[in-house]
Scaffold this motif. Structure first.
Motif, PDB file in Angstrom:
ATOM      1  N   GLY A  72     -10.629  11.602  64.230  1.00  0.00           N
ATOM      2  CA  GLY A  72      -9.198  11.855  64.378  1.00  0.00           C
ATOM      3  C   GLY A  72      -8.743  13.029  63.535  1.00  0.00           C
ATOM      4  N   ALA A  73      -9.284  13.134  62.313  1.00  0.00           N
ATOM      5  CA  ALA A  73      -8.935  14.261  61.451  1.00  0.00           C
ATOM      6  C   ALA A  73      -9.440  15.579  62.034  1.00  0.00           C
ATOM      7  N   MET A  74     -10.623  15.575  62.613  1.00  0.00           N
ATOM      8  CA  MET A  74     -11.156  16.785  63.249  1.00  0.00           C
ATOM      9  C   MET A  74     -10.279  17.227  64.416  1.00  0.00           C
ATOM     10  N   LEU A  75      -9.883  16.271  65.248  1.00  0.00           N
ATOM     11  CA  LEU A  75      -9.004  16.593  66.368  1.00  0.00           C
ATOM     12  C   LEU A  75      -7.680  17.145  65.846  1.00  0.00           C
ATOM     13  N   GLY A  76      -7.143  16.507  64.803  1.00  0.00           N
ATOM     14  CA  GLY A  76      -5.894  16.982  64.226  1.00  0.00           C
ATOM     15  C   GLY A  76      -6.008  18.378  63.656  1.00  0.00           C
ATOM     16  N   ALA A  77      -7.163  18.688  63.022  1.00  0.00           N
ATOM     17  CA  ALA A  77      -7.360  20.020  62.449  1.00  0.00           C
ATOM     18  C   ALA A  77      -7.395  21.092  63.536  1.00  0.00           C
ATOM     19  N   ILE A  78      -8.073  20.801  64.641  1.00  0.00           N
ATOM     20  CA  ILE A  78      -8.128  21.772  65.742  1.00  0.00           C
ATOM     21  C   ILE A  78      -6.732  22.024  66.295  1.00  0.00           C
ATOM     22  N   GLU A 216      -7.708  24.036  52.037  1.00  0.00           N
ATOM     23  CA  GLU A 216      -8.808  24.333  52.968  1.00  0.00           C
ATOM     24  C   GLU A 216      -8.288  24.623  54.369  1.00  0.00           C
ATOM     25  N   LEU A 217      -7.195  23.906  54.760  1.00  0.00           N
ATOM     26  CA  LEU A 217      -6.621  24.175  56.065  1.00  0.00           C
ATOM     27  C   LEU A 217      -5.831  25.476  56.044  1.00  0.00           C
ATOM     28  N   SER A 218      -5.178  25.753  54.918  1.00  0.00           N
ATOM     29  CA  SER A 218      -4.430  27.000  54.804  1.00  0.00           C
ATOM     30  C   SER A 218      -5.352  28.196  54.959  1.00  0.00           C
ATOM     31  N   GLY A 219      -6.527  28.123  54.326  1.00  0.00           N
ATOM     32  CA  GLY A 219      -7.486  29.207  54.448  1.00  0.00           C
ATOM     33  C   GLY A 219      -8.004  29.345  55.859  1.00  0.00           C
ATOM     34  N   ALA A 220      -8.260  28.191  56.493  1.00  0.00           N
ATOM     35  CA  ALA A 220      -8.748  28.232  57.870  1.00  0.00           C
ATOM     36  C   ALA A 220      -7.690  28.802  58.798  1.00  0.00           C
ATOM     37  N   ALA A 312     -13.053  21.893  57.457  1.00  0.00           N
ATOM     38  CA  ALA A 312     -11.802  21.885  56.693  1.00  0.00           C
ATOM     39  C   ALA A 312     -11.086  20.547  56.795  1.00  0.00           C
ATOM     40  N   ALA A 313     -11.377  19.784  57.848  1.00  0.00           N
ATOM     41  CA  ALA A 313     -10.715  18.489  58.034  1.00  0.00           C
ATOM     42  C   ALA A 313     -11.345  17.384  57.204  1.00  0.00           C
TER      43      ALA A 313
END
Length: 463
Positions: A72-78, A216-220, A312-313
């Motif tokens: 779920g976190a991976m899907l949310g990150a995408i 980590e998400l900000s960088g991505a 990143a997720a």
């Protein structure tokens, strides 16, 4: 030990966890683990059995939660890094305006939550809720947006089929599932509206800031805007339809699997296939693959870029998974020591009216061991003998079943996985979550119980 001592031990253990987390600022994982060990020893669990019990509690919970939380976190990150959450947030803001955004989130969550397990739906909706909150002007309270979302999701999870707790409870109670759904819609809608109102009231009194975009998400996300992936400029934002497809695909698969289990024969090849792809981890895995292609590769992402986004997720999931697992350990110890049974026996002996007893048993068992599903499945067989002896009508049995589900919503706190999933993903502190989330869902449960009492009186007149 006597039932009274067991009940007091259970209350003391919950109080100890709260003191460790709130006052001593102990990490929730350690607090839950320490109290679980202490409770097991005090309650007389043999030393050689304590560690295996802890492992069983941790493993039993993580078996399902780890896969769901991570995928779920991976899907949310995408969805988030591709710009999908931003696109949906902008579309929602255009459609309803800033003032009505919490209502729109709550309504969408109510519908999304009907076919989907509450933890899954919460995680999938996280980036959208965060994006909506981050677009608002002024001093924004995260609770104004996160609270109505989880309140709506939890309402349908405990009251409406096809969720496992209420369906299993209906089977035990020999209630008609279709009638449970029809009757359950009435209190669930009232509970949702009450939850919307309570969220706005509590948000005026309790504050939790909108969490900053994780480093980590900000960088991505920065990589996705500065051309470091080989592109000279940022790829165009995905369409609203494509983002919705990525989010709704796993939800649709889960719903298909659930419906097939209800209406198709066991062993049917089609039913088996739908059950496989509709299992939450598989459905989310398919959703991640679909989103990787449509929101990633289609926008020019390379394989290495996708790997960065998925990686990143992961850091944020570690704490959620460990705390959830420790909550499962605490619940296992409470069950093994007989605390939940002691609470049930104590309430059963009071001679209360069946509807009051149904709500109280479910609420107390939920408070003792954390799972709404387990609370419903534990309460139903305790109530069943009473329904048989009273000669209740089919609608009355369905209403008692719905009331059990309503009761299982109350008193959600530190031994509930959803408490940690919701609070940690939205950056809400433990004390703030208790003052907002726990209070809201308990008052909503009481509101639903009041509706059930009115329906009971109406059925008595009609019958």
């Amino acid at each position: 030990m006597s039932p009274t001592v067991l009940v007091l031990l259970g209350l003391a253990s919950v109080l100890a966890i709260l003191v460790l987390i709130i006052k001593a600022r102990t990490h929730p994982f350690l607090a839950l683990l320490l109290v679980s060990v202490a409770l097991a020893l005090v309650a007389g669990i043999p030393l050689r059995e304590v560690v295996p019990l802890l492992k069983d509690g941790m493993g039993g919970t993580l078996g399902g939660v780890a896969l769901i939380v991570t995928l779920g976190a991976m899907l949310g990150a995408i969805v988030d890094i591709s710009g999908g959450a931003r696109v949906l947030a902008a579309a929602l803001e255009r459609a309803v305006g800033e003032k009505r955004a919490p209502l729109a989130l709550g309504a969408a969550s109510f519908l999304f939550g009907i076919p989907v397990f509450v933890d899954v739906a919460t995680i999938v909706l996280v980036p959208i809720v965060l994006a909506v909150a981050r677009r608002m002007s002024g001093r924004v309270n995260m609770l104004a947006y996160a609270l109505p979302t989880v309140a709506a999701l939890l309402t349908v999870h405990v009251v409406l089929p096809p969720h496992p707790g209420i369906v299993g409870g209906a089977e035990v109670m020999k209630a008609d599932v279709g009638l449970v759904l029809v009757i359950g819609l009435i209190p669930s809608i009232v509970m949702w509206l009450v939850g919307q109102w309570l969220s706005s009231v509590i948000a005026k009194r309790v504050f939790s800031p909108v969490p900053e975009l994780r480093a980590e998400l900000s960088g991505a996300a920065a990589d996705d805007t500065d051309g470091t992936d080989g592109a000279s400029a940022r790829a165009a934002d995905p369409s609203v339809g494509m983002v919705l497809a990525a989010i709704l695909l796993p939800l649709a698969l889960i719903m298909a699997g659930t419906v097939s289990a209800l209406f198709m024969d066991e062993g049917d090849p089609i039913a088996d296939f739908l059950a496989f792809i509709g299992n939450s981890p598989i459905a989310l895995l398919i959703g991640v693959l679909f989103a990787s292609v449509t929101l990633g590769f289609a926008r020019g992402w390379s394989v290495s870029r996708l790997e960065e986004v998925l990686a990143a997720a992961l850091p944020a999931t570690a704490a959620v998974i460990l705390i959830t697992g420790a909550g499962g350990t605490f619940g296992a110890v409470l069950t093994a020591t007989g605390v939940a049974d002691a609470v049930a026996d104590l309430l059963t002996s009071t001679g209360l009216p069946i509807l009051v007893l149904a709500w109280l048993l479910a609420a107390m068992i939920r408070a003792a061991q954390g799972s709404a599903t387990v609370a419903t499945l534990t309460t139903a067989p305790l109530i069943l003998p009473m329904t048989a002896s009273m000669g209740l009508s089919t609608p009355q049995i369905a209403l008692v079943t719905v009331t059990i589900g309503i009761g299982s919503m109350a008193f959600s706190h530190v031994n509930d996985s959803l408490f940690w999933v919701w609070s940690r993903y939205f950056g809400v502190s433990t004390s703030t979550a208790l003052k907002s989330y726990t209070v809201t869902v308990t008052l909503m449960s009481l509101a639903g119980f009041a509706v059930a009492l009115v329906l009971w009186a109406l059925l008595a007149v009609v019958g």
